[in-house]
Scaffold this active site. Structure first.
Site, PDB file in Angstrom:
ATOM      1  N   THR A   1      36.208  37.656  37.063  1.00 11.07           N
ATOM      2  CA  THR A   1      37.201  38.506  37.724  1.00 11.07           C
ATOM      3  C   THR A   1      36.993  39.985  37.405  1.00 11.07           C
ATOM      4  O   THR A   1      36.626  40.345  36.284  1.00 11.07           O
ATOM      5  CB  THR A   1      38.605  38.070  37.272  1.00 11.07           C
ATOM      6  OG1 THR A   1      38.748  36.692  37.567  1.00 11.07           O
ATOM      7  CG2 THR A   1      39.682  38.864  37.972  1.00 11.07           C
TER       8      THR A   1
ATOM      9  N   GLY B   1      39.188  36.431  29.150  1.00  9.93           N
ATOM     10  CA  GLY B   1      39.666  35.898  27.873  1.00  9.93           C
ATOM     11  C   GLY B   1      38.601  35.979  26.794  1.00  9.93           C
ATOM     12  O   GLY B   1      37.424  35.737  27.055  1.00  9.93           O
TER      13      GLY B   1
ATOM     14  N   GLU C   1      42.167  29.683  38.251  1.00  9.53           N
ATOM     15  CA  GLU C   1      41.457  28.530  38.831  1.00  9.53           C
ATOM     16  C   GLU C   1      41.920  28.277  40.259  1.00  9.53           C
ATOM     17  O   GLU C   1      42.054  27.140  40.700  1.00  9.53           O
ATOM     18  CB  GLU C   1      41.666  27.264  37.982  1.00  9.53           C
ATOM     19  CG  GLU C   1      41.327  27.399  36.519  1.00  9.53           C
ATOM     20  CD  GLU C   1      39.941  27.957  36.259  1.00  9.53           C
ATOM     21  OE1 GLU C   1      39.066  27.851  37.149  1.00  9.53           O
ATOM     22  OE2 GLU C   1      39.727  28.537  35.174  1.00  9.53           O
TER      23      GLU C   1
HETATM   24  C1  LIG Z   1      46.113  35.191  31.670  1.00  8.79           C
HETATM   25  C2  LIG Z   1      44.910  35.250  32.566  1.00  8.79           C
HETATM   26  C3  LIG Z   1      43.659  34.920  32.064  1.00  8.79           C
HETATM   27  C4  LIG Z   1      42.502  34.996  32.867  1.00  8.79           C
HETATM   28  N1  LIG Z   1      41.278  34.703  32.318  1.00  8.79           N
HETATM   29  C5  LIG Z   1      40.149  34.916  33.072  1.00  8.79           C
HETATM   30  C6  LIG Z   1      38.847  34.748  32.509  1.00  8.79           C
HETATM   31  O1  LIG Z   1      38.703  34.396  31.330  1.00  8.79           O
HETATM   32  N2  LIG Z   1      37.748  35.001  33.269  1.00  8.79           N
HETATM   33  C7  LIG Z   1      37.878  35.406  34.560  1.00  8.79           C
HETATM   34  O2  LIG Z   1      36.862  35.620  35.203  1.00  8.79           O
HETATM   35  N3  LIG Z   1      39.098  35.569  35.142  1.00  8.79           N
HETATM   36  C8  LIG Z   1      40.239  35.346  34.428  1.00  8.79           C
HETATM   37  N4  LIG Z   1      41.477  35.536  34.994  1.00  8.79           N
HETATM   38  C9  LIG Z   1      41.586  36.017  36.382  1.00  8.79           C
HETATM   39  C10 LIG Z   1      42.116  34.979  37.357  1.00  8.79           C
HETATM   40  O3  LIG Z   1      41.153  34.019  37.596  1.00  8.79           O
HETATM   41  C11 LIG Z   1      42.535  35.708  38.640  1.00  8.79           C
HETATM   42  O4  LIG Z   1      43.596  36.552  38.324  1.00  8.79           O
HETATM   43  C12 LIG Z   1      42.952  34.717  39.700  1.00  8.79           C
HETATM   44  O5  LIG Z   1      41.826  34.111  40.220  1.00  8.79           O
HETATM   45  C13 LIG Z   1      43.729  35.361  40.857  1.00  8.79           C
HETATM   46  O6  LIG Z   1      42.975  36.308  41.487  1.00  8.79           O
HETATM   47  P1  LIG Z   1      43.553  37.755  41.791  1.00  8.79           P
HETATM   48  O7  LIG Z   1      44.208  38.257  40.578  1.00  8.79           O
HETATM   49  O8  LIG Z   1      42.447  38.534  42.381  1.00  8.79           O
HETATM   50  O9  LIG Z   1      44.639  37.500  42.918  1.00  8.79           O
HETATM   51  P2  LIG Z   1      44.645  38.135  44.384  1.00  8.79           P
HETATM   52  O10 LIG Z   1      43.642  37.447  45.213  1.00  8.79           O
HETATM   53  O11 LIG Z   1      44.588  39.608  44.301  1.00  8.79           O
HETATM   54  O12 LIG Z   1      46.066  37.676  44.855  1.00  8.79           O
HETATM   55  C14 LIG Z   1      47.116  38.568  45.229  1.00  8.79           C
HETATM   56  C15 LIG Z   1      47.959  37.912  46.279  1.00  8.79           C
HETATM   57  O13 LIG Z   1      47.240  37.824  47.512  1.00  8.79           O
HETATM   58  C16 LIG Z   1      47.227  36.515  48.011  1.00  8.79           C
HETATM   59  N5  LIG Z   1      45.949  36.310  48.696  1.00  8.79           N
HETATM   60  C17 LIG Z   1      44.737  36.786  48.331  1.00  8.79           C
HETATM   61  N6  LIG Z   1      43.803  36.396  49.206  1.00  8.79           N
HETATM   62  C18 LIG Z   1      44.423  35.652  50.154  1.00  8.79           C
HETATM   63  C19 LIG Z   1      43.983  34.942  51.331  1.00  8.79           C
HETATM   64  N7  LIG Z   1      42.729  34.927  51.701  1.00  8.79           N
HETATM   65  N8  LIG Z   1      44.907  34.263  52.052  1.00  8.79           N
HETATM   66  C20 LIG Z   1      46.198  34.261  51.674  1.00  8.79           C
HETATM   67  N9  LIG Z   1      46.664  34.919  50.595  1.00  8.79           N
HETATM   68  C21 LIG Z   1      45.792  35.601  49.833  1.00  8.79           C
HETATM   69  C22 LIG Z   1      47.459  35.633  46.801  1.00  8.79           C
HETATM   70  O14 LIG Z   1      48.071  34.423  47.147  1.00  8.79           O
HETATM   71  C23 LIG Z   1      48.371  36.492  45.929  1.00  8.79           C
HETATM   72  O15 LIG Z   1      49.696  36.322  46.305  1.00  8.79           O
HETATM   73  C24 LIG Z   1      42.631  35.421  34.217  1.00  8.79           C
HETATM   74  C25 LIG Z   1      43.915  35.726  34.719  1.00  8.79           C
HETATM   75  C26 LIG Z   1      45.029  35.649  33.921  1.00  8.79           C
HETATM   76  C27 LIG Z   1      46.379  35.994  34.510  1.00  8.79           C
END
Ligand SMILES: Cc1cc2nc3c(=O)[nH]c(=O)nc-3n(C[C@H](O)[C@H](O)[C@H](O)COP(=O)(O)OP(=O)(O)OC[C@H]3O[C@@H](n4cnc5c(N)ncnc54)[C@H](O)[C@@H]3O)c2cc1C
Ligand SMILES: Cc1cc2nc3c(=O)[nH]c(=O)nc-3n(C[C@H](O)[C@H](O)[C@H](O)COP(=O)(O)OP(=O)(O)OC[C@H]3O[C@@H](n4cnc5c(N)ncnc54)[C@H](O)[C@@H]3O)c2cc1C
Lengths: 682, 682
Positions: free
Chosen positions: A135, A174, A440
């Protein structure tokens, strides 16, 4: 408190040991006891000061625990299962978290033999400590949109890792913030100016001796969070950092250093395999996650007394246990049923995963090279087990984590004011679990995968193909009976409940298909329908799994008749409560009538609450959480709720070692501060 | 980010200033600007380190802020409204919280002239700092069950305050843990061995000079909580503490020291008045509480881009703003509509409260003594305004706080991963707001009050009494049309939407009445129905208030036609989205048909989302939260989301001043720790 719980336990004939064994096996239970004994005796794992310290101190303690846990694992020769149980008992995310999961798994699954030697081996020995950096600040869900680049330099056969924009900064990673000295970095592979999409690279980021950041790397912790504050989620930026050819994990795709050509993966199946496995694990755990909250709230609500029953007779003048109020029951008992429903579904999910792994390894050799198997798009040997598995894991991950999240908060609130205290043990647990709804695969987005799969299955059925699995079977069945209509006896017959859930799912599938294929509606305009569809289908799977689990022979479950009878009631409570909560989809699809829903709501569910109520405490006992794990005043096995609350507040609370000057005009804030002294005393 | 938000703002013609003025009046807006200017310049209110410190340090900072705020109020001659706005801007519960609310209010409302002189005056000057100590470890909701006793000693005309059991310990009392030197203590009054129920006593608990606890009193902070950690909620035990006769607040009831007789209150009305006022305030604030989350999520979702639209044309190759996805819209836009719905309902609630106060003061003198008015049980002068007000405030408090709580968390999750960061500004706000669902009447329990009132009203209507207020009017209307049936054009006519909500509420009322009065079902077996009934009736009131607000003349609202048209759409979105979410009660009552619900879900609501979408950013702008108040990277007015996240993480985060030793076998945890240095630098 103690007498009330003792009385509760004496009233019910649920066989706690049998049920625990059915849930966890006797080896599982023995393992837990054995590991617990080790942890309880280690001062560093004492939980009593967890909620008082600031971020830096909490992290320091978490690091000490992580180290100690590793030492104990080595010394006691713990298996991986032992380690996992230890983590569950400690119940706190720690700085080795991602090293021990995604870092090692990725090296193992995606590295070749040479890379196993070079990276995996020192990583398994904790010489390299790693993380999984996918991410970025600007991209999470959309992995293809990642901005970090890895450019192949044919001159010196290296890759240059670079972060071209601020938004390319890795984020949320993480174990990266302070702990890791290596990272698996997902970066856009660029060869000769052409991009080949994201690929994994192993990059060293900190010095192995000084632990200072290497040159041209900017790394740090991303700051405070809603929970997970004992973990150092980090950010990471690269300024043209060169890494050797071996850094690109090359089991599936690679750059041929001789030709400078990209070598494509034979199939994406095993990569999908990891994601599916991670999601399946979330499904597997959700029942237990929720059961913690349900255990705490059920025990507390059996101890808490408030008001006399309005219709109480003169004789019964003592206050009512709040678990007797139907507005408490309607919140807790369906959740109690849900814990079992999710647990059995998780087991089934894992079995399905195992079956697929077996199938894939059988297929190996038949088609293509040793790594070749069925990808979710290109299914072969007549089976779409993998596509099915992928969709099932997406739908169930979304439903199960959502249900656990909502349910935990429901449990917390059911405890009234005391639920808000950290000593309830529910709030902190909820806060740490919460990101499971987002990572995930965001719970909303995953549902598009499920809908896509169901639409595809429906198209195949409409073409007249024979059903090959349960999904196509229920769709075919729906089509054939569509015109004669359904008449499910949901109140009288358990198999009919399952059929009604299948019917609703099939109905919504064909509705969605009509919108997309006939009316040519844009994908985006259907997302809300897809979300509902995925939820409906996943609920069907949960109901079906619960039902089938209870159909197993008595010798397979090991449950006596009375205990099994209660489990059947829990099945009905879960199903009928879900049915009436989602009532409108059930009528619209004509799976049930309005009258049935009304009867379900006002009679069937209310009666089930009454029938299950006497067994509630024993049923949560069967989840067999040790007090040490729950760390909850409200959820204590012995019911000594108030004594424990009071002890923690008055004896263990550093704020009480402070005397303030309360007057607004005085500059003095603390006249006396002995908080530090308490800490060192404990 | 900046260009995206600028573009959003340029696309919509919603008049932000007009709408803000309509919401808050121009004086309100000016007040906010004026107070903000003062606060921004005070270093002690700097929010940047709020999330890093441990409990003791956070409390110390909160105390410093509380003191400074009081100094500023004195220096600037702030009114009470100014002080309230300042608290809103600071958005952190503080150690004077309960002193400045319930302690002063109770002294004022329940003390007589002599007591005002003795207690209220020094309290207003912050010489006495107090709290309101009602809840105990063992009793909260059930106030009559409190165990603390106040026994009248006729020999020396004193009361003995005593805590006979551990469960009698006061618990959860805000400002008590470390700060207060006085408490209003609710205790069972006992005279001559007979108990007269809970009454308020003013008790000194700490020395005015040393601030040490007085003899025979045990007091302290109750420990860490899910939120509210800047407040010292406390516990308090008495070991036979004597207080003089004047300590019992005597405006309503008292002990006559000459006769040793208890003097009964003329009426309970004014006591109920305070509770109603507190609940009305919660209703009033709920819209704004939720609007914070909606503002943050809406702005962020307009800045956040992820994936291309699946059906996008070749030309539009840039990534889609996530607010364009319908699964994001269905979560955020109905909540946006809800913020306005709750705000207008809160205003109406406050007007109703004011009307009642006026009516009561007119009634004074007509019946009984100067404090006499209509109590909720004993209504007179043909009006049941007070009973109505009581029920309305209970139902709306429950619905409004529930809606705000659920909505805030929905907003947080809509922000994906970044929503989990404390820098989102939603999580901490949510955690502090959460207890509103529990205090001032647990949200589940309050619904029994609403049901009781509706049942009473229905009985009166059945007896043939003429309708006297809106509730009896809709019940009468339902009865008269029951047999001809309803045919509400909810998709075509706004007034019919309101009528459909009224119909459902009336239907559920008579159903509940049938269960209770005809079928004689036990009260407890009906609690779940009552909960649904209260929810239905409260939703009716919200819909009605929203509708009526928009019916006001254009000059009264001050909104131009375009802005008003959007507000009408928001009304429909709130109403129809609620209608389809609660669909089954609407069919069961025959208020609408299954077909209407389907159309509502798949057409009407989806179209409204599309129509409102372009105005979303301007609509949240109208709530006019200054960035300083929101303290959110994601919700910044200028859209510089990523820059701000990065700055906070890398520059302001003390954990990054630590270098760890990551190896499990090394005893060293931190090789270097300069965290403290950062703090002092800032
Ligand atoms: C505590 C924590 C630990 C983590 N650890 C790791 C890690 O170790 N390594 C790592 O790589 N990542 C990590 N992550 C990241 C995590 O995998 C991402 O935050 C997660 O995949 C969500 O992606 P985003 O934040 O880009 O959400 P976004 O995609 O930005 O979502 C924002 C909103 O848009 C909506 N949305 C986005 N695209 C679409 C679509 N095509 N259609 C409809 N709705 C949509 C979503 O539903 C959501 O409501 C971690 C996150 C957290 C919170
Ligand atoms: C942050 C915070 C600050 C507070 N500040 C103060 C303060 O300053 N002063 C003060 O005096 N108090 C304070 N309180 C206490 C607060 O008012 C009580 O916690 C609240 O009234 C709920 O009461 P309870 O905790 O006894 O809940 P309980 O009554 O124990 O509720 C437990 C469960 O039982 C259910 N239940 C109970 N009775 C019934 C019934 N008859 N029918 C159906 N269901 C029932 C409830 O719905 C709930 O699910 C505070 C609480 C919090 C969390």
């Amino acid at each position: 408190g103690s007498e009330l719980l003792a009385h509760e336990r004496s009233k019910s004939s649920v066989n706690v040991d049998q049920l625990s064994t059915f849930l966890f096996t006797s080896e599982g239970l023995a393992r837990k006891r054995r590991v617990l004994k080790v942890l309880e005796n280690e001062k560093v794992f004492d939980k009593s000061q967890n909620y008082f310290a600031g971020r830096v101190d909490r992290f320091e303690t978490a690091l000490a625990r992580a180290k100690r846990l590793r030492q104990l694992a080595v010394r006691n020769g713990w298996s991986n299962d032992d380690r996992l149980i230890a983590n569950e008992l400690i119940s706190e995310p720690g700085p080795y978290g991602l090293h021990e999961s995604m870092f090692l798994i990725t090296l193992r699954d995606q590295g070749n033999a040479e890379q196993h030697e070079k990276f995996l081996k020192p990583a398994e020995q904790y010489k390299y400590i790693g993380c999984y950096a996918q991410t970025e600040l600007g991209h999470g869900s959309n992995v293809r949109g990642l901005e970090t680049t890895a450019t192949w330099n044919k001159e010196d056969q290296t890759f240059t890792i670079h972060s071209p924009y601020l938004t390319a900064s890795k984020w949320w990673i993480g174990s990266l913030g302070r702990t890791a000295n290596h990272a698996v970095v997902m970066a856009q592979l660029i060869i000769g100016g052409k991009s080949y999409g994201p690929h994994p690279f192993v990059v060293q980021i900190r010095d192995l001796n000084t632990h200072e950041t290497l040159e041209n790397i900017h790394v740090g912790d991303i700051g405070p969070k809603f929970g997970y504050n004992t973990m150092d989620n980090g950010y990471l930026l690269f300024n043209q950092v060169k890494v050797p050819h071996i850094s690109m994990l090359a089991r599936f795709s690679r750059v041929d250093p001789k030709t400078n050509q990209y070598v494509r993966p034979a199939s994406a199946s095993l990569i999908y395999g990891t994601l599916t496995w991670v999601r399946s694990t979330i499904v597997m755990q959700a029942g237990g996650v929720l059961a913690r909250g349900v255990t705490i709230a059920t025990r507390y609500c059996a101890v808490r007394r408030q008001f006399q029953d309005r219709d109480a007779q003169e004789g019964q003048k003592s206050e009512n246990q709040v678990i007797n109020y139907t507005t408490v029951q309607i919140r807790l008992l369906p959740l109690l049923a849900t814990t079992f429903a999710l647990h059995f579904t998780g087991k089934a999910m894992m079995e399905m995963y195992g079956a697929n792994q077996k199938k894939m390894s059988q297929d190996v050799g038949k088609v293509g090279g040793p790594e070749r198997g069925a990808g979710p798009e290109e299914t072969h040997s007549g089976s779409d087990l993998l596509a099915d598995l992928h969709a099932t894991s997406c739908g169930l991950k979304s439903l199960a984590s959502y249900t656990a999240v909502e349910g935990l908060e429901m449990c917390r609130r059911a405890c009234g004011g005391h639920g808000y205290s950290s000593f309830s043990g529910i709030g902190p647990w909820y806060a740490d679990y919460l990101p499971t709804a987002t990572w995930e695969g965001d719970n909303y987005m995953l549902t598009q995968q499920v809908a896509r799969y169901l639409l595809k299955s429906a198209r195949s059925v409409l073409k007249g193909n024979e059903p090959t699995n349960d999904t196509t079977f229920i769709l075919t069945n729906f089509l054939s009976r569509q015109d004669t209509g359904a008449a499910f006896d949901v109140l009288g017959n358990d198999a009919d409940i399952v059929a009604a859930f299948a019917w609703r799912s099939a109905f919504l599938t064909f509705e969605a298909l009509k919108h997309r294929d006939e009316q040519k509606r844009p994908w985006n305009s259907l997302l809300v329908d897809f979300y509902r569809l995925s939820r409906a289908h996943s609920q069907y799977m949960v109901v079906k799994n619960f039902y089938e689990t209870l159909q197993a022979s008595p010798s397979a479950t090991g449950l006596d008749a009375e205990t099994l009878a209660i489990m059947h009631k829990l099945f009905r409570l879960y199903s009928l409560h879900t049915l009436e909560s989602e009532a409108s989809e059930f009528y619209t699809s004509s799976a049930v009538t309005v009258r049935q829903i009304q009867l379900c709501r006002t009679n069937a569910v209310m009666r089930l609450l009454e029938e299950i109520r006497p067994h509630a405490v024993r049923l949560v006992d069967a989840w067999s959480f040790p007090d040490w794990q729950l760390d909850s005043s409200l959820g204590r096995y012995d019911g000594k709720v108030y004594e424990d609350m009071f002890y923690r507040a008055s004896e263990l609370n550093p704020l009480n070692k402070v005397v303030v000057d309360p007057y607004p005009d005085s500059k003095v804030l603390f006249k006396k501060n002995e908080a530090a002294a308490l800490k060192s005393k404990l």
